[in-house]
Write a protein that holds these residues in place. Sequence first.
Motif, PDB file in Angstrom:
ATOM      1  N   GLU A  17      41.267  25.959  48.997  1.00 26.65           N
ATOM      2  CA  GLU A  17      40.845  24.989  50.001  1.00 26.65           C
ATOM      3  C   GLU A  17      39.442  24.404  49.586  1.00 26.65           C
ATOM      4  OE1 GLU A  17      40.956  25.974  53.970  1.00 26.65           O
ATOM      5  OE2 GLU A  17      42.942  27.028  53.858  1.00 26.65           O
ATOM      6  N   TYR A  18      39.179  23.088  49.195  1.00 25.75           N
ATOM      7  CA  TYR A  18      38.001  22.332  49.132  1.00 25.75           C
ATOM      8  C   TYR A  18      37.259  21.588  49.967  1.00 25.75           C
ATOM      9  CZ  TYR A  18      40.087  23.357  44.542  1.00 25.75           C
ATOM     10  OH  TYR A  18      40.345  24.149  43.156  1.00 25.75           O
ATOM     11  N   PRO A  19      36.064  21.643  49.903  1.00 24.08           N
ATOM     12  CA  PRO A  19      35.168  22.237  49.027  1.00 24.08           C
ATOM     13  C   PRO A  19      35.071  23.667  48.820  1.00 24.08           C
ATOM     14  CG  PRO A  19      33.937  21.304  50.648  1.00 24.08           C
ATOM     15  CD  PRO A  19      35.390  21.155  50.892  1.00 24.08           C
ATOM     16  N   ALA A  20      35.071  24.217  47.482  1.00 24.23           N
ATOM     17  CA  ALA A  20      34.843  25.614  47.405  1.00 24.23           C
ATOM     18  C   ALA A  20      33.796  25.907  46.377  1.00 24.23           C
ATOM     19  CB  ALA A  20      36.315  25.884  46.938  1.00 24.23           C
ATOM     20  N   ASP A  21      33.056  27.020  46.378  1.00 25.13           N
ATOM     21  CA  ASP A  21      32.382  27.512  45.360  1.00 25.13           C
ATOM     22  C   ASP A  21      32.943  28.571  44.585  1.00 25.13           C
ATOM     23  OD1 ASP A  21      32.353  29.970  46.892  1.00 25.13           O
ATOM     24  OD2 ASP A  21      30.619  29.702  47.837  1.00 25.13           O
ATOM     25  N   THR A  22      32.315  28.854  43.613  1.00 24.20           N
ATOM     26  CA  THR A  22      32.885  29.773  42.434  1.00 24.20           C
ATOM     27  C   THR A  22      33.484  30.907  43.180  1.00 24.20           C
ATOM     28  OG1 THR A  22      30.677  30.455  41.852  1.00 24.20           O
ATOM     29  CG2 THR A  22      31.830  28.602  40.600  1.00 24.20           C
ATOM     30  N   GLU A  23      32.849  31.761  43.989  1.00 30.09           N
ATOM     31  CA  GLU A  23      33.085  32.877  44.655  1.00 30.09           C
ATOM     32  C   GLU A  23      34.446  32.846  45.272  1.00 30.09           C
ATOM     33  OE1 GLU A  23      31.884  36.030  44.269  1.00 30.09           O
ATOM     34  OE2 GLU A  23      30.624  35.140  42.734  1.00 30.09           O
ATOM     35  N   GLN A  24      34.739  31.666  46.049  1.00 28.65           N
ATOM     36  CA  GLN A  24      35.900  31.468  46.634  1.00 28.65           C
ATOM     37  C   GLN A  24      37.088  31.135  45.804  1.00 28.65           C
ATOM     38  OE1 GLN A  24      34.043  28.080  48.925  1.00 28.65           O
ATOM     39  NE2 GLN A  24      34.664  28.911  50.906  1.00 28.65           N
ATOM     40  N   LEU A  25      36.806  30.425  44.692  1.00 27.37           N
ATOM     41  CA  LEU A  25      37.700  30.515  43.589  1.00 27.37           C
ATOM     42  C   LEU A  25      38.189  31.463  42.783  1.00 27.37           C
ATOM     43  CD1 LEU A  25      36.252  26.795  42.197  1.00 27.37           C
ATOM     44  CD2 LEU A  25      38.210  27.114  43.581  1.00 27.37           C
ATOM     45  N   LYS A  26      37.142  32.317  42.718  1.00 22.40           N
ATOM     46  CA  LYS A  26      37.533  33.667  41.990  1.00 22.40           C
ATOM     47  C   LYS A  26      38.404  34.433  42.721  1.00 22.40           C
ATOM     48  CE  LYS A  26      33.555  34.958  41.222  1.00 22.40           C
ATOM     49  NZ  LYS A  26      32.303  36.029  40.426  1.00 22.40           N
ATOM     50  N   LYS A  27      38.149  34.426  44.193  1.00 27.68           N
ATOM     51  CA  LYS A  27      38.905  35.124  45.162  1.00 27.68           C
ATOM     52  C   LYS A  27      40.419  34.736  45.115  1.00 27.68           C
ATOM     53  CE  LYS A  27      38.906  36.690  49.837  1.00 27.68           C
ATOM     54  NZ  LYS A  27      38.039  36.781  51.247  1.00 27.68           N
ATOM     55  N   VAL A  28      40.397  33.298  45.140  1.00 28.24           N
ATOM     56  CA  VAL A  28      41.881  32.750  45.216  1.00 28.24           C
ATOM     57  C   VAL A  28      42.521  33.233  43.982  1.00 28.24           C
ATOM     58  CG1 VAL A  28      43.237  30.647  45.096  1.00 28.24           C
ATOM     59  CG2 VAL A  28      41.248  30.737  46.806  1.00 28.24           C
ATOM     60  N   ALA A  29      42.027  33.134  42.851  1.00 26.63           N
ATOM     61  CA  ALA A  29      42.316  33.293  41.355  1.00 26.63           C
ATOM     62  C   ALA A  29      43.010  34.591  41.467  1.00 26.63           C
ATOM     63  CB  ALA A  29      41.463  32.960  40.442  1.00 26.63           C
ATOM     64  N   ARG A  30      42.214  35.614  41.725  1.00 27.50           N
ATOM     65  CA  ARG A  30      42.703  37.275  41.826  1.00 27.50           C
ATOM     66  C   ARG A  30      44.042  37.252  42.778  1.00 27.50           C
ATOM     67  NH1 ARG A  30      37.051  38.188  43.279  1.00 27.50           N
ATOM     68  NH2 ARG A  30      35.827  38.411  41.365  1.00 27.50           N
ATOM     69  N   SER A  31      43.837  36.702  44.008  1.00 28.24           N
ATOM     70  CA  SER A  31      45.079  36.606  44.927  1.00 28.24           C
ATOM     71  C   SER A  31      46.243  36.117  44.343  1.00 28.24           C
ATOM     72  CB  SER A  31      44.590  36.187  46.280  1.00 28.24           C
ATOM     73  OG  SER A  31      44.739  34.770  46.237  1.00 28.24           O
ATOM     74  N   ASN A  32      46.115  35.220  43.232  1.00 27.65           N
ATOM     75  CA  ASN A  32      47.101  34.700  42.927  1.00 27.65           C
ATOM     76  C   ASN A  32      47.588  35.406  41.400  1.00 27.65           C
ATOM     77  OD1 ASN A  32      47.841  32.518  44.412  1.00 27.65           O
ATOM     78  ND2 ASN A  32      46.254  31.132  43.554  1.00 27.65           N
ATOM     79  N   HIS A  33      46.859  36.475  41.222  1.00 28.54           N
ATOM     80  CA  HIS A  33      47.251  37.361  39.982  1.00 28.54           C
ATOM     81  C   HIS A  33      46.746  36.581  38.890  1.00 28.54           C
ATOM     82  CE1 HIS A  33      48.726  40.357  42.967  1.00 28.54           C
ATOM     83  NE2 HIS A  33      49.478  39.403  43.233  1.00 28.54           N
ATOM     84  N   ALA A  34      45.789  36.158  38.696  1.00 23.78           N
ATOM     85  CA  ALA A  34      45.555  35.142  37.566  1.00 23.78           C
ATOM     86  C   ALA A  34      45.240  36.139  36.355  1.00 23.78           C
ATOM     87  CB  ALA A  34      44.255  34.107  37.664  1.00 23.78           C
ATOM     88  N   PRO A  35      45.279  35.591  35.113  1.00 22.97           N
ATOM     89  CA  PRO A  35      44.838  36.329  33.899  1.00 22.97           C
ATOM     90  C   PRO A  35      43.540  36.560  33.916  1.00 22.97           C
ATOM     91  CG  PRO A  35      46.279  34.402  33.224  1.00 22.97           C
ATOM     92  CD  PRO A  35      46.083  34.376  34.715  1.00 22.97           C
ATOM     93  N   LYS A  36      42.905  37.651  33.322  1.00 28.02           N
ATOM     94  CA  LYS A  36      41.488  37.862  33.273  1.00 28.02           C
ATOM     95  C   LYS A  36      40.684  36.646  32.568  1.00 28.02           C
ATOM     96  CE  LYS A  36      38.152  41.137  31.109  1.00 28.02           C
ATOM     97  NZ  LYS A  36      38.047  42.380  30.671  1.00 28.02           N
TER      98      LYS A  36
END
Length: 64
Positions: A17-36
């Motif tokens: 959800e935007y606007p988003a900061d980098t911490e929020q984006l990292k949290k979303v990426a981790r929950s989506n099982h993004a590659p390292k």
Amino acid sequence: MAGVSPTDLQKALSGAEYPADTEQLKKVARSNHAPKEVTERIDHLGKKQFQNPAEVSKAVFQNE
């Protein structure tokens, strides 16, 4: 930090959800099982606020 495609980034940030900061984006990426590699790219953006996915993509891929 090669090996990250725009599609990888898009999948990693699906549901953000935007606007988003980098911490929020990292949290979303981790929950989506993004590659390292994707979470590392987001980490290197610093403490920024993004208004939309295009801003994130521009920041991630501008130095390639």
